[in-house]
Write a protein that holds these residues in place. Structure first.
Motif, PDB file in Angstrom:
ATOM      1  N   ILE A   1      61.392 -25.979  53.436  1.00 30.29           N
ATOM      2  CA  ILE A   1      60.623 -25.266  54.458  1.00 30.29           C
ATOM      3  C   ILE A   1      60.294 -23.896  53.887  1.00 30.29           C
ATOM      4  O   ILE A   1      61.203 -23.158  53.480  1.00 30.29           O
ATOM      5  CB  ILE A   1      61.417 -25.111  55.762  1.00 30.29           C
ATOM      6  CG1 ILE A   1      61.876 -26.475  56.271  1.00 30.29           C
ATOM      7  CG2 ILE A   1      60.601 -24.377  56.806  1.00 30.29           C
ATOM      8  CD1 ILE A   1      62.878 -26.388  57.418  1.00 30.29           C
ATOM      9  N   ILE A   2      59.025 -23.541  53.858  1.00 31.50           N
ATOM     10  CA  ILE A   2      58.600 -22.285  53.245  1.00 31.50           C
ATOM     11  C   ILE A   2      57.829 -21.452  54.267  1.00 31.50           C
ATOM     12  O   ILE A   2      56.889 -21.947  54.892  1.00 31.50           O
ATOM     13  CB  ILE A   2      57.718 -22.527  52.002  1.00 31.50           C
ATOM     14  CG1 ILE A   2      58.456 -23.391  50.971  1.00 31.50           C
ATOM     15  CG2 ILE A   2      57.298 -21.205  51.379  1.00 31.50           C
ATOM     16  CD1 ILE A   2      57.628 -23.748  49.753  1.00 31.50           C
ATOM     17  N   PHE A   3      58.232 -20.205  54.420  1.00 31.80           N
ATOM     18  CA  PHE A   3      57.499 -19.241  55.246  1.00 31.80           C
ATOM     19  C   PHE A   3      56.774 -18.287  54.293  1.00 31.80           C
ATOM     20  O   PHE A   3      57.403 -17.639  53.462  1.00 31.80           O
ATOM     21  CB  PHE A   3      58.461 -18.463  56.147  1.00 31.80           C
ATOM     22  CG  PHE A   3      59.093 -19.309  57.219  1.00 31.80           C
ATOM     23  CD1 PHE A   3      58.565 -19.317  58.503  1.00 31.80           C
ATOM     24  CD2 PHE A   3      60.201 -20.085  56.941  1.00 31.80           C
ATOM     25  CE1 PHE A   3      59.147 -20.082  59.504  1.00 31.80           C
ATOM     26  CE2 PHE A   3      60.787 -20.858  57.929  1.00 31.80           C
ATOM     27  CZ  PHE A   3      60.259 -20.864  59.213  1.00 31.80           C
ATOM     28  N   THR A   4      55.454 -18.202  54.436  1.00 31.17           N
ATOM     29  CA  THR A   4      54.602 -17.421  53.529  1.00 31.17           C
ATOM     30  C   THR A   4      54.072 -16.180  54.247  1.00 31.17           C
ATOM     31  O   THR A   4      54.377 -15.963  55.421  1.00 31.17           O
ATOM     32  CB  THR A   4      53.441 -18.298  53.047  1.00 31.17           C
ATOM     33  OG1 THR A   4      52.631 -18.642  54.177  1.00 31.17           O
ATOM     34  CG2 THR A   4      53.958 -19.566  52.374  1.00 31.17           C
ATOM     35  N   PRO A   5      53.257 -15.339  53.575  1.00 35.21           N
ATOM     36  CA  PRO A   5      52.748 -14.124  54.226  1.00 35.21           C
ATOM     37  C   PRO A   5      51.972 -14.376  55.517  1.00 35.21           C
ATOM     38  O   PRO A   5      51.840 -13.470  56.345  1.00 35.21           O
ATOM     39  CB  PRO A   5      51.851 -13.504  53.155  1.00 35.21           C
ATOM     40  CG  PRO A   5      52.441 -13.967  51.865  1.00 35.21           C
ATOM     41  CD  PRO A   5      52.911 -15.369  52.134  1.00 35.21           C
ATOM     42  N   THR A   6      51.442 -15.579  55.696  1.00 34.30           N
ATOM     43  CA  THR A   6      50.711 -15.862  56.940  1.00 34.30           C
ATOM     44  C   THR A   6      51.638 -16.202  58.105  1.00 34.30           C
ATOM     45  O   THR A   6      51.184 -16.368  59.231  1.00 34.30           O
ATOM     46  CB  THR A   6      49.724 -17.022  56.731  1.00 34.30           C
ATOM     47  OG1 THR A   6      50.448 -18.177  56.310  1.00 34.30           O
ATOM     48  CG2 THR A   6      48.688 -16.651  55.682  1.00 34.30           C
ATOM     49  N   SER A   7      52.927 -16.328  57.827  1.00 36.70           N
ATOM     50  CA  SER A   7      53.899 -16.628  58.887  1.00 36.70           C
ATOM     51  C   SER A   7      54.331 -15.333  59.548  1.00 36.70           C
ATOM     52  O   SER A   7      54.794 -14.416  58.882  1.00 36.70           O
ATOM     53  CB  SER A   7      55.124 -17.333  58.295  1.00 36.70           C
ATOM     54  OG  SER A   7      54.743 -18.493  57.591  1.00 36.70           O
ATOM     55  N   THR A   8      54.194 -15.258  60.859  1.00 36.87           N
ATOM     56  CA  THR A   8      54.553 -14.031  61.588  1.00 36.87           C
ATOM     57  C   THR A   8      55.451 -14.382  62.771  1.00 36.87           C
ATOM     58  O   THR A   8      55.341 -15.454  63.359  1.00 36.87           O
ATOM     59  CB  THR A   8      53.301 -13.294  62.099  1.00 36.87           C
ATOM     60  OG1 THR A   8      52.562 -14.169  62.957  1.00 36.87           O
ATOM     61  CG2 THR A   8      52.425 -12.846  60.940  1.00 36.87           C
ATOM     62  N   ASN A   9      56.338 -13.441  63.121  1.00 34.88           N
ATOM     63  CA  ASN A   9      57.251 -13.613  64.256  1.00 34.88           C
ATOM     64  C   ASN A   9      58.034 -14.927  64.167  1.00 34.88           C
ATOM     65  O   ASN A   9      58.225 -15.622  65.166  1.00 34.88           O
ATOM     66  CB  ASN A   9      56.491 -13.552  65.588  1.00 34.88           C
ATOM     67  CG  ASN A   9      55.760 -12.237  65.770  1.00 34.88           C
ATOM     68  OD1 ASN A   9      56.301 -11.176  65.456  1.00 34.88           O
ATOM     69  ND2 ASN A   9      54.526 -12.295  66.260  1.00 34.88           N
ATOM     70  N   SER A  10      58.478 -15.254  62.973  1.00 32.50           N
ATOM     71  CA  SER A  10      59.135 -16.545  62.746  1.00 32.50           C
ATOM     72  C   SER A  10      60.622 -16.458  63.056  1.00 32.50           C
ATOM     73  O   SER A  10      61.277 -15.453  62.770  1.00 32.50           O
ATOM     74  CB  SER A  10      58.954 -16.977  61.292  1.00 32.50           C
ATOM     75  OG  SER A  10      57.578 -17.026  60.950  1.00 32.50           O
ATOM     76  N   SER A  11      61.160 -17.539  63.626  1.00 30.96           N
ATOM     77  CA  SER A  11      62.592 -17.584  63.885  1.00 30.96           C
ATOM     78  C   SER A  11      63.091 -19.016  63.849  1.00 30.96           C
ATOM     79  O   SER A  11      62.375 -19.951  64.217  1.00 30.96           O
ATOM     80  CB  SER A  11      62.933 -16.943  65.229  1.00 30.96           C
ATOM     81  OG  SER A  11      62.422 -17.715  66.298  1.00 30.96           O
TER      82      SER A  11
END
Length: 280
Positions: A36-46
């Motif tokens: 699972i990858i969170f990149t610069p376009t991911s915001t307010n992720s939890s």
């Protein structure tokens, strides 16, 4: 997760032989799926109350096909990871250029090994990141926590147990704060002036920060005492406290320091704490 092949037993080791039908069971293991990858376009992720296991593989073109990697990756983004378990992956969680929050999370059982590979199965890896990590447990990993030279995390309430190595911290040692170090370096106790007015005690700041001498005291065994005015003694600077001459003086018409039998000088700071003493 759980009994992925439906054979009623997911706790056995992978590829164990079933004595009843002479077949093999493919039990789940690290690297069964990707990541699972969170990149610069991911915001307010939890991610909260999550269990992530049996992953950690990066798929690539031939001839490599795949290689071990972290099951959870944050790249130039932030994530709140709380009340979760990251376990049994080739690698746990990797942060790159991230200020994420990790709270009440366990990283355990990352022990994947690959022949002829330098891969070290790690619970949590920080690269150029400044996360806050509070109440995290690292259990039974090849390496619990990796911190590269450019990461400055806030680490609170960490627990390490049964890891091959608890942590690898490559951050440079912080420069020590400059400190003053005031010492008595000499006593000229047998003066030649009338009343030995020219006898003196020499003190020097051998540290690397200035010392404010206000309300410091210099005294002898007979408790003759000189109290310093506000004065910054710079690093490498020395001053002389005379009996009855110069800028710093006891103002006494008779000797302070014994010519025979010896004496001791006591230097105390403004709180009355002994800084240094000198006997002759």
């Amino acid at each position: 997760g759980g009994d992925t092949n439906g054979d009623g037993d997911w706790a056995e080791h992978c590829r164990t032989k079933d004595p009843d039908d002479n077949t093999y069971r493919d039990c789940p293991e690290a690297g069964e799926w990707g990541q699972i990858i969170f990149t610069p376009t991911s915001t307010n992720s939890s991610l909260k109350y999550a269990i992530i296991r049996y992953g950690g593989r990066e798929w690539a073109e031939a001839p490599v096909h795949s290689r071990p990697d972290y099951v959870l990756k944050i790249e130039d983004s932030d994530l709140t990871l709380a009340d979760s378990i990251i376990e049994d992956n080739t690698g746990g969680f990797e942060l790159t250029n991230s200020n994420s929050l990790i709270a009440r999370t366990t990283f355990r059982d990352h022990r994947y090994s690959m022949p002829f590979s330098s891969w070290v199965s790690t619970g949590l890896r920080l690269v150029s990141s400044r996360p806050t990590i509070d109440f995290a447990t690292f259990l039974n990993n090849s390496l619990g926590l990796y911190i590269d030279p450019f990461s400055w995390p806030t680490l609170l309430n960490l627990v390490f147990d049964w890891n091959n190595r608890d942590a690898q911290d490559l951050r440079p040692e912080p420069e020590p704060e400059p400190e003053a170090n005031v010492e008595i370096i000499y006593i000229f106790y047998d003066g030649v002036e009338e009343g030995e007015a020219d006898e003196y005690v020499e003190i020097e700041n051998t540290g690397d920060a200035a010392a404010d001498l206000e309300n410091w005291t210099l005294s002898d065994e007979a408790e003759h005492t000189y109290t310093f005015p506000s004065y910054n003694l710079e690093p490498g600077q020395s001053i002389k406290v005379y009996t009855n001459m110069g800028e710093f003086s006891f103002g006494r018409g008779v000797a302070v320091w014994n010519n025979t039998g010896g004496d001791t000088a006591y230097l105390k700071d403004g709180e009355g704490e002994l800084v240094d003493s000198y006997s002759y």
